[in-house]
Design an enzyme around this catalytic site. Structure first.
Site, PDB file in Angstrom:
ATOM      1  N   HIS A 195      -0.679  -1.117  -4.494  1.00  0.00           N
ATOM      2  CA  HIS A 195      -2.037  -0.847  -4.014  1.00  0.00           C
ATOM      3  C   HIS A 195      -2.173   0.658  -3.760  1.00  0.00           C
ATOM      4  O   HIS A 195      -1.407   1.242  -2.985  1.00  0.00           O
ATOM      5  CB  HIS A 195      -2.259  -1.646  -2.728  1.00  0.00           C
TER       6      HIS A 195
ATOM      7  N   SER B 144       0.838  -1.201   0.000  1.00  0.00           N
ATOM      8  CA  SER B 144       0.000   0.000   0.000  1.00  0.00           C
ATOM      9  C   SER B 144       0.869   1.246   0.000  1.00  0.00           C
ATOM     10  O   SER B 144       1.630   1.500   0.933  1.00  0.00           O
ATOM     11  CB  SER B 144      -0.913   0.011   1.221  1.00  0.00           C
TER      12      SER B 144
ATOM     13  N   ASP C 271      -6.915  -6.752   2.960  1.00  0.00           N
ATOM     14  CA  ASP C 271      -6.302  -5.432   3.171  1.00  0.00           C
ATOM     15  C   ASP C 271      -6.557  -4.949   4.597  1.00  0.00           C
ATOM     16  O   ASP C 271      -7.697  -4.792   5.007  1.00  0.00           O
ATOM     17  CB  ASP C 271      -6.935  -4.463   2.151  1.00  0.00           C
TER      18      ASP C 271
ATOM     19  N   MET D  45      -8.980   8.099  -1.078  1.00  0.00           N
ATOM     20  CA  MET D  45      -9.952   8.410  -0.012  1.00  0.00           C
ATOM     21  C   MET D  45     -10.473   9.833  -0.178  1.00  0.00           C
ATOM     22  O   MET D  45      -9.692  10.748  -0.471  1.00  0.00           O
ATOM     23  CB  MET D  45      -9.288   8.306   1.352  1.00  0.00           C
TER      24      MET D  45
ATOM     25  N   MET E 210     -11.929  -6.279   3.471  1.00  0.00           N
ATOM     26  CA  MET E 210     -11.240  -5.382   4.407  1.00  0.00           C
ATOM     27  C   MET E 210     -11.129  -6.058   5.774  1.00  0.00           C
ATOM     28  O   MET E 210     -12.136  -6.523   6.327  1.00  0.00           O
ATOM     29  CB  MET E 210     -12.001  -4.070   4.570  1.00  0.00           C
TER      30      MET E 210
ATOM     31  N   ASP F 140      -4.590   3.636  -2.509  1.00  0.00           N
ATOM     32  CA  ASP F 140      -5.780   3.923  -1.703  1.00  0.00           C
ATOM     33  C   ASP F 140      -6.276   5.345  -1.947  1.00  0.00           C
ATOM     34  O   ASP F 140      -5.625   6.310  -1.531  1.00  0.00           O
ATOM     35  CB  ASP F 140      -5.432   3.784  -0.220  1.00  0.00           C
TER      36      ASP F 140
ATOM     37  N   MET G 109     -11.983   4.430  -2.090  1.00  0.00           N
ATOM     38  CA  MET G 109     -12.784   4.580  -0.863  1.00  0.00           C
ATOM     39  C   MET G 109     -13.458   5.935  -0.969  1.00  0.00           C
ATOM     40  O   MET G 109     -13.131   6.882  -0.247  1.00  0.00           O
ATOM     41  CB  MET G 109     -11.882   4.487   0.376  1.00  0.00           C
TER      42      MET G 109
ATOM     43  N   HIS H 184      -7.762   1.079  -5.084  1.00  0.00           N
ATOM     44  CA  HIS H 184      -8.799   0.827  -4.075  1.00  0.00           C
ATOM     45  C   HIS H 184      -9.522   2.151  -3.819  1.00  0.00           C
ATOM     46  O   HIS H 184      -9.021   3.001  -3.083  1.00  0.00           O
ATOM     47  CB  HIS H 184      -8.117   0.288  -2.812  1.00  0.00           C
TER      48      HIS H 184
HETATM   49  C1  DX5 Z   1      -6.848   1.285   4.758  1.00  0.00           C
HETATM   50  C2  DX5 Z   1      -6.221   1.000   3.431  1.00  0.00           C
HETATM   51  C3  DX5 Z   1      -5.083   0.066   3.467  1.00  0.00           C
HETATM   52  C4  DX5 Z   1      -3.916   0.484   4.329  1.00  0.00           C
HETATM   53  C5  DX5 Z   1      -3.284  -0.774   4.849  1.00  0.00           C
HETATM   54  O1  DX5 Z   1      -8.085   1.860   4.571  1.00  0.00           O
HETATM   55  O2  DX5 Z   1      -7.180   0.460   2.543  1.00  0.00           O
HETATM   56  O3  DX5 Z   1      -4.648  -0.286   2.164  1.00  0.00           O
HETATM   57  O4  DX5 Z   1      -2.968   1.278   3.695  1.00  0.00           O
HETATM   58  O5  DX5 Z   1      -2.309  -0.443   5.763  1.00  0.00           O
HETATM   59  P1  DX5 Z   1      -1.743  -1.491   6.816  1.00  0.00           P
HETATM   60  O6  DX5 Z   1      -1.143  -2.617   6.031  1.00  0.00           O
HETATM   61  O7  DX5 Z   1      -0.737  -0.669   7.567  1.00  0.00           O
HETATM   62  O8  DX5 Z   1      -2.896  -1.936   7.669  1.00  0.00           O
HETATM   63 ZN    ZN Z   2      -6.495  -0.362   0.610  1.00  0.00          ZN
END
Ligand code: DX5
Ligand code: ZN
Length: 214
Positions: free
Chosen positions: A33, A8, A174, A37, A136, A35, A68, A66
């Site tokens: 990956h 990530s 994840d 948001m 998740m 993310d 969100m 991903h």
């Molecule tokens: C959280 C993200 C993850 C996050 C995972 O909402 O979707 O991808 O970066 O981080 P770790 O591996 O530190 O839990």
């Molecule tokens: Zn993620």
């Protein structure tokens, strides 16, 4: 099939992303990956399309996006320009079937993502439209959280159903993946492990090798 690793980028150094991407290539990552948001669907804001297209210019690694974000269907066309796997949340308020189909039409692999509150059975009928399902194992929004063991049962149920339907759908997990939780996730059926805080250390190379050996 060997487990795939998708680090990530949320845990990377945003002031030097290119260097971190190159670091991941060097340790043999399978995917990256990303993310996204929006501060609405999750209580945090990360980065969007300009950052992802900038990363794409510097790597050939599979990009695992991903989303969100609230009502993600509004942005699918934009993200499809850069993503290889394009994932969105079942709970985010988009017409789910239509959005999964659209992602494939745009030439990406579709990924349906479920939060801890969603039971796997709720998406069984959608599996034929998915190339990957992301379970998740933390509440989405932040890196560095503790793994929720309930996710393991969900992986098992989804794996069983994917086999029952005779489908070719990858299972990704994840949140909170580390040396203790990763083997449990693989045992429960995960094909792809997302890892953020666990990998971003001086021991990245060893940790990547360990995850890939599972
Ligand atoms: C959280 C993200 C993850 C996050 C995972 O909402 O979707 O991808 O970066 O981080 P770790 O591996 O530190 O839990
Ligand atoms: Zn993620």
């Amino acid at each position: 099939m060997a487990v795939k690793i998708s680090p990530s980028v949320l845990s990377a150094n945003f002031a030097n992303l290119k260097a971190d991407v190159k670091r991941f290539e060097k340790v043999g990552t399978d995917m990256l990956h990303l993310d996204v948001m929006d501060g609405i669907f999750v209580p945090n804001i990360s980065f969007g399309m300009p950052v992802i297209s900038a990363i794409k210019k510097h790597t050939n690694v599979t990009l695992d996006v991903h989303l969100m974000i609230d009502r993600p269907h509004r942005y699918i066309e934009d993200f499809a320009k850069a993503a290889d796997y394009l994932g969105f949340h079942f709970e985010a308020g988009s017409p789910v079937e239509e959005t999964l189909k659209k992602i494939r039409e745009l030439g990406c692999k579709s990924c349906l993502t479920i939060k801890p509150c969603t039971a796997p059975e709720e998406i069984f009928h959608l599996l034929p439209l998915c190339d990957m399902v992301l379970v998740m194992s933390v509440e989405p929004g932040f890196g560095g959280q503790k793994f929720m063991p309930e996710a393991l049962g969900k992986l098992e149920a989804l794996k069983k159903e994917i086999l029952r339907q005779g489908l070719d759908v990858l299972l990704e997990i994840d949140g909170g993946i580390n040396a203790e939780t990763a083997p449990l996730a693989v045992e429960a059926g995960a094909d792809v492990l997302v890892a953020g805080s666990y990998l971003f250390t001086d021991d990245m190379e060893e940790r990547m090798a360990y995850l890939k050996s599972l």
